[in-house]
Structure formats: C-alpha cells, structure tokens
Design a protein around this motif. Structure first.
Motif, mmCIF file in Angstrom:
data_model
loop_
_atom_site.group_PDB
_atom_site.id
_atom_site.type_symbol
_atom_site.label_atom_id
_atom_site.label_comp_id
_atom_site.label_asym_id
_atom_site.label_seq_id
_atom_site.Cartn_x
_atom_site.Cartn_y
_atom_site.Cartn_z
ATOM 1 N N PHE A 197 0.809 -1.218 0.000
ATOM 2 C CA PHE A 197 0.000 0.000 0.000
ATOM 3 C C PHE A 197 0.846 1.274 0.000
ATOM 4 O O PHE A 197 0.305 2.373 -0.065
ATOM 5 C CB PHE A 197 -0.941 -0.011 1.201
ATOM 6 C CG PHE A 197 -1.908 -1.158 1.175
ATOM 7 C CD1 PHE A 197 -2.887 -1.233 0.197
ATOM 8 C CD2 PHE A 197 -1.828 -2.179 2.114
ATOM 9 C CE1 PHE A 197 -3.779 -2.301 0.154
ATOM 10 C CE2 PHE A 197 -2.712 -3.244 2.084
ATOM 11 C CZ PHE A 197 -3.693 -3.312 1.098
ATOM 12 N N GLY A 198 2.162 1.145 0.084
ATOM 13 C CA GLY A 198 3.038 2.300 0.016
ATOM 14 C C GLY A 198 3.175 3.072 1.314
ATOM 15 O O GLY A 198 3.727 4.177 1.334
ATOM 16 N N ASP A 216 -2.244 1.512 5.592
ATOM 17 C CA ASP A 216 -1.688 0.173 5.395
ATOM 18 C C ASP A 216 -2.797 -0.864 5.234
ATOM 19 O O ASP A 216 -2.723 -1.964 5.772
ATOM 20 C CB ASP A 216 -0.755 -0.201 6.552
ATOM 21 C CG ASP A 216 -1.442 -0.086 7.906
ATOM 22 O OD1 ASP A 216 -2.529 0.522 7.991
ATOM 23 O OD2 ASP A 216 -0.878 -0.598 8.907
ATOM 24 N N HIS A 217 -3.826 -0.497 4.498
ATOM 25 C CA HIS A 217 -4.944 -1.408 4.247
ATOM 26 C C HIS A 217 -5.669 -0.949 2.990
ATOM 27 O O HIS A 217 -5.401 0.123 2.441
ATOM 28 C CB HIS A 217 -5.905 -1.455 5.431
ATOM 29 C CG HIS A 217 -6.425 -0.102 5.856
ATOM 30 N ND1 HIS A 217 -7.266 0.672 5.081
ATOM 31 C CD2 HIS A 217 -6.196 0.636 6.979
ATOM 32 C CE1 HIS A 217 -7.554 1.797 5.695
ATOM 33 N NE2 HIS A 217 -6.904 1.812 6.841
ATOM 34 N N GLU A 218 -6.618 -1.750 2.540
ATOM 35 C CA GLU A 218 -7.401 -1.401 1.360
ATOM 36 C C GLU A 218 -8.226 -0.147 1.592
ATOM 37 O O GLU A 218 -8.620 0.159 2.719
ATOM 38 C CB GLU A 218 -8.342 -2.554 0.999
ATOM 39 C CG GLU A 218 -7.665 -3.811 0.495
ATOM 40 C CD GLU A 218 -8.687 -4.877 0.154
ATOM 41 O OE1 GLU A 218 -9.227 -4.835 -0.983
ATOM 42 O OE2 GLU A 218 -8.971 -5.728 1.011
ATOM 43 N N THR A 219 -8.507 0.556 0.523
ATOM 44 C CA THR A 219 -9.412 1.701 0.570
ATOM 45 C C THR A 219 -10.482 1.525 -0.505
ATOM 46 O O THR A 219 -10.370 0.654 -1.376
ATOM 47 C CB THR A 219 -8.678 3.036 0.314
ATOM 48 O OG1 THR A 219 -8.285 3.094 -1.056
ATOM 49 C CG2 THR A 219 -7.457 3.171 1.217
ATOM 50 N N GLY A 220 -11.494 2.381 -0.435
ATOM 51 C CA GLY A 220 -12.480 2.399 -1.500
ATOM 52 C C GLY A 220 -11.924 3.079 -2.736
ATOM 53 O O GLY A 220 -10.765 3.508 -2.770
ATOM 54 N N GLU A 221 -12.739 3.182 -3.775
ATOM 55 C CA GLU A 221 -12.313 3.811 -5.018
ATOM 56 C C GLU A 221 -12.489 5.320 -4.927
ATOM 57 O O GLU A 221 -13.540 5.819 -4.553
ATOM 58 C CB GLU A 221 -13.114 3.252 -6.197
ATOM 59 C CG GLU A 221 -12.846 1.789 -6.486
ATOM 60 C CD GLU A 221 -13.570 1.302 -7.732
ATOM 61 O OE1 GLU A 221 -14.206 2.143 -8.418
ATOM 62 O OE2 GLU A 221 -13.507 0.102 -8.012
ATOM 63 N N LEU A 238 -10.700 -2.352 9.219
ATOM 64 C CA LEU A 238 -9.427 -2.925 8.789
ATOM 65 C C LEU A 238 -8.284 -2.434 9.671
ATOM 66 O O LEU A 238 -7.376 -3.198 10.005
ATOM 67 C CB LEU A 238 -9.159 -2.563 7.332
ATOM 68 C CG LEU A 238 -10.120 -3.143 6.293
ATOM 69 C CD1 LEU A 238 -9.701 -2.745 4.885
ATOM 70 C CD2 LEU A 238 -10.221 -4.656 6.415
ATOM 71 N N LEU A 239 -8.320 -1.173 10.068
ATOM 72 C CA LEU A 239 -7.307 -0.643 10.984
ATOM 73 C C LEU A 239 -7.398 -1.331 12.334
ATOM 74 O O LEU A 239 -6.387 -1.803 12.875
ATOM 75 C CB LEU A 239 -7.512 0.871 11.153
ATOM 76 C CG LEU A 239 -6.664 1.538 12.243
ATOM 77 C CD1 LEU A 239 -5.199 1.608 11.822
ATOM 78 C CD2 LEU A 239 -7.205 2.941 12.554
#
Length: 351
Positions: free
Chosen positions: A82-83, A104-109, A203-204
C-alpha cells in the motif's frame, strides 16, 4: 459492501527488535511460513535513548490499556503493498510522527460520486507530548489525533448549511442524507489528496488487535492514547436532541454549494453536528469521548456519535482553522472557519 478483514499476528515484541506483522499467523514454533505470506509489514521498535523515559509498558501488567498496545515507543511502519511509510520517534517527553499518510490497508475507489479527489502521498508530520497533562478544558481540535499507521483522524467536515436567519449547521460525515463519498473505512479524501478517517476503520482496528478488548488505534494530539473497544464496552454520552431545528432560507456550502435546504421545524436525526447533545447521564464517556481506564485517561473511538471525539482534555498545541475553541455544536461550526482543504474556489470541499 462489507470488506474481508485481514488479521495480522505480532510474532515478537521487544525493544531493539524488528517485528514481522503479517497477514498469516505464526506456527507453533513461532516461525513464519513465508510461502503463505501474501503481504508483510516490517515494524522496527527502536530502543530509547539513555536519558529518555521508558516508552513501552512492562511486559506483564494488569492494565488493559497497556496490554492493548505494543507501539508505545519508537517504530517505523513500511508496507510495500500500500506504500505506507510512517516513522514514530519518542524522545523524552515528545512523540514525533512523520508519515506519507497512505494507509496500510485497502481503501475504496477514489474519485467517486460523492468525493472527486484522488488519494496521494503526503508529507505529514505531528509533534505530540508522550507524557500527557490532563487539564479538563474540552478544547476543540480539528485533527484530534493520528492513527498508529500515520493516517489522521479528522471527524468534522467542511460542509455546512447556512441560514439567512443566522443559523449555521455543520454536516456530519457519517449520515444518510448527503453523499460525501466515504468508503468502507469511514474515510475519504480532501482536495489536497490526503486520506483521513471520520470514524473507525474495521481494517485498521483488526490489523492492530490483540486478545484484549481495547485496540490501540491512535495517538491523540494531547498525548493520550486512542482506543477502539471490540465489545463496544464504552457508551457515548451523546443523544439526539428532542428539539426541532430552526433556520429559514438555508443554503448549503462546500460539496452542497448552492443547494436550498429545508431546516426550520425538521427533526434532528444525526445529519448535523447540532443534532447531538451530550450529557453525563447518557453514557460512560465524557464530551471528548474520553474516560479513565485503569487509572489512565484515554479516548475511545465509538461506533456511535461522535465516533471520534471532537475535543481534547489534555494540553496540546492547537493548529489549523477552528482549533483551540469550544467543541462544535449548538448549531454553529467550529470557530475559525472550515477545516483545512475546505471551500476551495475551484472544487467541492470534502472535510
């Protein structure tokens, strides 16, 4: 859409040790099956300087808050997928957080229908006390804290409804009337490209959870720790007002710019900050969503309003528009105008 949760296991925790926090669990022997690791986060816990206060709690303690965190000292968080790049340094009574603000996790669009902005790397830095001082002043903070991954909590928005009769109502991010483009992490993006939380991200919380009920998810600007209770053990003191709203000839601003909004005589439902009233008879948490746990003051992020507290009870340096005044509410915005990134001339604001 409900997102799958990724559980990380902390395989070791000690001063001067490099940790591997991964999506897989540890084996019985404590080693990692690297073939099963689809992503990994390297976290370095640095030993404090000789003249620094010990930044980490003893390994064995009866304190729920101390057991809930292994990130009380200096550490570096890097997530290649995730950079994420965040460095937290504790030096004496100061905690410095330097981050590119990428989670450090997925996000929405993003952009999306309610948020026209694109997530971009930032150059964010914060300097908080590591030894907090309680004053009990309940002072408004635009950015009350930063998550352990370096993404800021900014619960207030830039969107308001202003009435010719004098009322100004600040729109809440977590409501069902206006689409502000929040994703499944209760977060979205400011015009600057900065991703930020308005509430808890599952997710956090899941990534940093331990066996304890309390999950250490952030650092408040006054130095106290921010937690999430997995069992929802701490009730907010806020409830919806029973008094109808007032305001005539009302017009929206920010992402709502130019919209005529009916306010007068409508029923508070949580759409606006002023819909909510706090009372110490309503719950366990104070006006800033704080409470004393095991003799230590801390803030709790809740699933109910205010989600993330809008004020702080410890000493802190107020920064940004609106910071340093009274907590928002009573029909008005935080003093000092909209939050950073709000009301640009050429784009809708997104608080």
């Amino acid at each position: 859409m409900q997102r799958p949760l990724r559980k990380r296991s902390v395989l070791a925790l000690s001063l001067g040790t490099t940790l591997l926090m991964s999506a897989c669990g540890s084996s019985d022997s404590g080693s990692v099956d690297t073939s099963a690791v689809d992503r990994a986060v390297a976290v370095t816990i640095e030993a404090p300087a000789a003249d620094s206060a010990p930044p980490i709690a003893p390994a064995e303690t009866d304190s729920d808050t101390e057991q809930a965190s292994g990130l009380l000292g200096s550490y570096t968080l890097m997530d290649e997928e995730f950079g994420t790049m965040t460095t937290v340094t504790v030096d004496g009574d100061t905690r410095t957080i330097v981050s590119n603000a990428l989670p450090d996790h997925e996000t929405g669009e993003f952009p999306n229908d309610g948020n026209p902005n694109t997530i971009s790397e930032q150059d964010a830095s914060y300097e908080y006390p590591s030894v907090p001082t309680y004053v009990g002043a309940a002072t408004f903070a635009m950015t009350p804290g930063v998550a352990v991954n370096g993404v800021k909590f900014e619960p207030a928005t830039a969107e308001t409804v202003t009435c010719a009769s004098g009322e100004t109502l600040r729109v809440e991010a977590l409501q069902d009337v206006y689409n502000l483009g929040l994703d499944f992490n209760n977060a979205h993006v400011q015009p600057t490209g900065e991703y930020h939380y308005h509430g808890i991200s599952e997710l956090l919380a899941d990534a940093y959870a331990t066996d304890e009920d309390l999950v250490h998810v952030g650092f408040a600007a006054d130095g106290y720790l921010m937690y999430f209770s997995k069992s929802d053990a701490y009730a907010s003191g806020y409830a919806l007002s029973a008094e109808a709203r007032s305001g005539t000839n009302c017009v929206g601003s920010g992402a709502l710019r130019g919209a005529d909004v009916a306010i007068d005589g409508t029923t508070p439902d949580g759409t606006y900050t002023s819909d909510w009233e706090w009372s110490d008879a309503n719950g366990d948490l104070d006006e800033c969503n704080g409470v004393e746990i095991d003799g230590e003051y801390a803030y709790v992020i809740t699933d109910a309003y205010p989600y993330v507290g809008r004020c702080l009870n410890g000493e802190f340096t107020a920064r940004g528009p609106g910071a340093g005044g009274a907590p928002p509410g009573a029909g008005g915005p935080p003093p000092g105008g909209p939050p950073p990134g709000g009301e640009p001339a050429d784009a809708p604001s997104q608080g």
